[in-house]
Scaffold this motif. Structure first.
Motif, short mmCIF file in Angstrom:
data_model
loop_
_atom_site.label_atom_id
_atom_site.label_comp_id
_atom_site.label_asym_id
_atom_site.label_seq_id
_atom_site.Cartn_x
_atom_site.Cartn_y
_atom_site.Cartn_z
N LYS A 133 -2.01 -8.46 18.41
CA LYS A 133 -1.34 -9.64 18.95
C LYS A 133 -1.66 -10.84 18.07
CE LYS A 133 -0.86 -12.16 23.29
NZ LYS A 133 -1.34 -12.27 24.68
N ARG A 134 -0.64 -11.61 17.74
CA ARG A 134 -0.85 -12.82 16.96
C ARG A 134 -1.25 -13.93 17.92
NH1 ARG A 134 0.91 -14.49 11.47
NH2 ARG A 134 1.61 -12.35 11.14
N LEU A 135 -2.48 -14.42 17.80
CA LEU A 135 -2.97 -15.43 18.73
C LEU A 135 -2.56 -16.83 18.29
CD1 LEU A 135 -6.56 -14.01 19.23
CD2 LEU A 135 -4.63 -13.77 20.78
N ARG A 136 -2.60 -17.03 16.98
CA ARG A 136 -2.16 -18.26 16.34
C ARG A 136 -1.44 -17.85 15.08
NH1 ARG A 136 -7.70 -20.86 15.03
NH2 ARG A 136 -8.62 -21.03 17.08
N GLU A 141 -2.38 -18.12 12.20
CA GLU A 141 -3.27 -17.53 11.19
C GLU A 141 -4.34 -16.60 11.79
OE1 GLU A 141 -3.61 -20.54 12.44
OE2 GLU A 141 -5.75 -20.74 12.70
N LEU A 142 -4.12 -16.15 13.03
CA LEU A 142 -5.13 -15.29 13.65
C LEU A 142 -4.50 -14.14 14.44
CD1 LEU A 142 -8.20 -14.92 14.14
CD2 LEU A 142 -7.92 -16.26 16.22
N VAL A 191 -5.50 -10.56 16.67
CA VAL A 191 -6.53 -9.70 17.25
C VAL A 191 -5.95 -8.28 17.28
CG1 VAL A 191 -5.87 -10.18 19.67
CG2 VAL A 191 -8.15 -9.30 19.15
N LEU A 192 -6.77 -7.34 16.84
CA LEU A 192 -6.34 -5.95 16.70
C LEU A 192 -7.27 -5.10 17.56
CD1 LEU A 192 -4.97 -3.54 15.14
CD2 LEU A 192 -6.66 -3.90 13.35
N ALA A 238 -6.62 -12.11 3.92
CA ALA A 238 -7.27 -12.41 5.19
C ALA A 238 -8.76 -12.11 5.12
CB ALA A 238 -6.64 -11.58 6.30
N LYS A 239 -9.50 -12.72 6.04
CA LYS A 239 -10.86 -12.32 6.33
C LYS A 239 -10.77 -11.42 7.56
CE LYS A 239 -12.78 -16.26 7.19
NZ LYS A 239 -13.97 -16.94 7.74
N PHE A 276 -10.83 -9.08 14.52
CA PHE A 276 -10.08 -10.31 14.27
C PHE A 276 -9.69 -10.39 12.80
CE2 PHE A 276 -12.32 -11.31 18.18
CZ PHE A 276 -11.33 -11.93 18.92
N ASN A 329 -8.25 -13.02 10.19
CA ASN A 329 -8.02 -14.45 9.91
C ASN A 329 -7.15 -14.57 8.67
OD1 ASN A 329 -10.47 -15.52 11.59
ND2 ASN A 329 -9.42 -17.30 10.68
N ILE A 330 -5.92 -14.91 8.85
CA ILE A 330 -4.97 -14.89 7.73
C ILE A 330 -5.14 -16.11 6.84
CG2 ILE A 330 -2.51 -14.74 7.15
CD1 ILE A 330 -2.21 -13.55 10.07
N ILE A 331 -5.13 -15.87 5.52
CA ILE A 331 -5.22 -16.97 4.55
C ILE A 331 -4.15 -16.77 3.48
CG2 ILE A 331 -7.58 -17.81 4.80
CD1 ILE A 331 -8.51 -15.67 2.85
N ARG A 339 -7.92 -23.41 1.19
CA ARG A 339 -7.40 -24.44 2.07
C ARG A 339 -8.39 -25.60 2.01
NH1 ARG A 339 -7.75 -21.46 7.55
NH2 ARG A 339 -6.40 -19.67 7.18
N LEU A 351 -11.57 -24.11 3.40
CA LEU A 351 -11.97 -22.73 3.09
C LEU A 351 -12.10 -22.49 1.60
CD1 LEU A 351 -12.58 -19.93 4.32
CD2 LEU A 351 -10.17 -19.38 4.04
N PHE A 405 -16.99 -16.04 1.77
CA PHE A 405 -16.13 -17.10 2.28
C PHE A 405 -16.99 -18.23 2.85
CE2 PHE A 405 -13.28 -13.48 2.25
CZ PHE A 405 -12.12 -14.03 1.73
N LYS A 434 -14.21 -16.23 19.31
CA LYS A 434 -15.00 -15.35 18.45
C LYS A 434 -16.38 -15.98 18.39
CE LYS A 434 -12.75 -15.67 14.59
NZ LYS A 434 -12.79 -15.39 13.13
N GLU A 453 -4.20 -18.53 23.53
CA GLU A 453 -3.74 -17.30 24.15
C GLU A 453 -4.92 -16.69 24.89
OE1 GLU A 453 -0.84 -15.73 24.13
OE2 GLU A 453 0.30 -16.85 22.64
N ILE A 490 -4.27 -6.55 25.58
CA ILE A 490 -3.35 -7.31 24.70
C ILE A 490 -2.01 -6.57 24.55
CG2 ILE A 490 -5.15 -8.47 23.40
CD1 ILE A 490 -4.59 -6.45 21.10
#
Lengths: 141, 141, 141
Positions: free
Chosen positions: A4-7, A9-10, A12-13, A37-38, A117, A119-121, B7, B10, B117, C38, C124, C141
């Motif tokens: 699910k995409r929480l934001r 850039e984030l 949760v899997l 991503a991290k 989690f 964290n998309i960059i 960023r 980051l 990071f 987190k 969320e 989720i």
């Protein structure tokens, strides 16, 4: 496997019993168009394939851990190699006596669950580039 | 040692064969004007100097790990002490048998690579203040 | 126990000698109205109660570690169960010989300090839902 995409850039899997860790993360990245991503998470699994780098081999020594282990920390990053997501994860895991083992994760199978989690960059793409000195693909920054 | 600002808040830091971990992170922080941050990473190295806190000593017990280890998790923060970056990192690392060792990181040298990071949180500066009860510098929040 | 909101979505939590880890994080979450997050941190403590999941038991095997250990990595998440914060943390910790042990954290007591970051993701809400197959509460989720 569910994510699910929480934001923006984030993500949760959540992995489920029987899910393969690396395969599932790759599927999630391709499906959600994640390039860089991290990544960090916890869980429980079995059938882990780990590796540790050895200078004199300019490569990895490998070992398989068949039994159940608690995933204490799954930690790493996603970058691009040949325009595809490249997943680099190190893992620490506890056996039944709560002793820790770990290494570079090649694959593992979930028993109970994994909560990861991402964290998309993607603003800045990071590519992998082969380095002859160490014989691995390094971050090309 | 090479770093790139992905960023505003980051930085990705790549260490190379022979780089000293703490020294390199300090150089990056000074160069990029990082005051406060979270830090996390993976890699492979050797010549680690670790410590663990002991109550009865009100201080650290130290140990050196000469051989190669996979860096499973490098985890901590950067705050300010006497107006200079103060790096507080704990590390877990795997030996050739994939058994894990770890502690408070004093120094270590990279063999293959490290991918670190640095999440900058400079909006609010966090200073270190000496605490007599434990004889260490705590976050002054 | 002291905490400070560094940004809208980031809290730093400092634990002190004698503070219970899970109890303190719960207090902080209730006080600061954190629902989903987190969490990651380092520190030093004693009297740890850990657990590892076992498939055949559909539950946890438990063990107590009385002595002092360096907290190498405290890693996990906060979600909602019955409208209250539900804290899921895995921990790795080093004994005096710097050997690592770890598991699912049930409780532990701080000796020197703990420096914990709570990354809030309340946009969320993530609820926990009982799963019969594994007999634990999974992320819904």
């Amino acid at each position: 496997m569910k994510y699910k995409r929480l934001r923006e850039e984030l993500i949760v899997l959540r992995l489920e019993t029987g899910d393969k860790i690396m395969e599932s993360i790759m599927k999630c990245c391709c499906d959600a168009h994640v390039n860089c991503a991290k990544i960090s998470g916890i869980g429980a699994g079995e059938e882990f394939h780990l590796a540790v780098y050895r200078k004199n081999k300019k490569g990895y020594k490998r070992k398989r851990f068949k039994g159940e282990h608690e995933i204490i920390d799954l930690n790493g990053n996603i970058t691009l190699k040949d325009n595809k997501p490249y997943i680099h994860i190190h893992i620490s895991m506890a056996n039944e006596d709560m002793k820790l083992y770990g290494g570079h994760l090649e694959e593992g199978t979930i028993t109970a669950t994994a909560e990861i989690f991402i964290n998309i960059i993607d603003e800045e793409k990071i590519n992998r580039k082969y380095d002859d000195l160490v014989n691995i693909y390094l971050m090309d920054i």
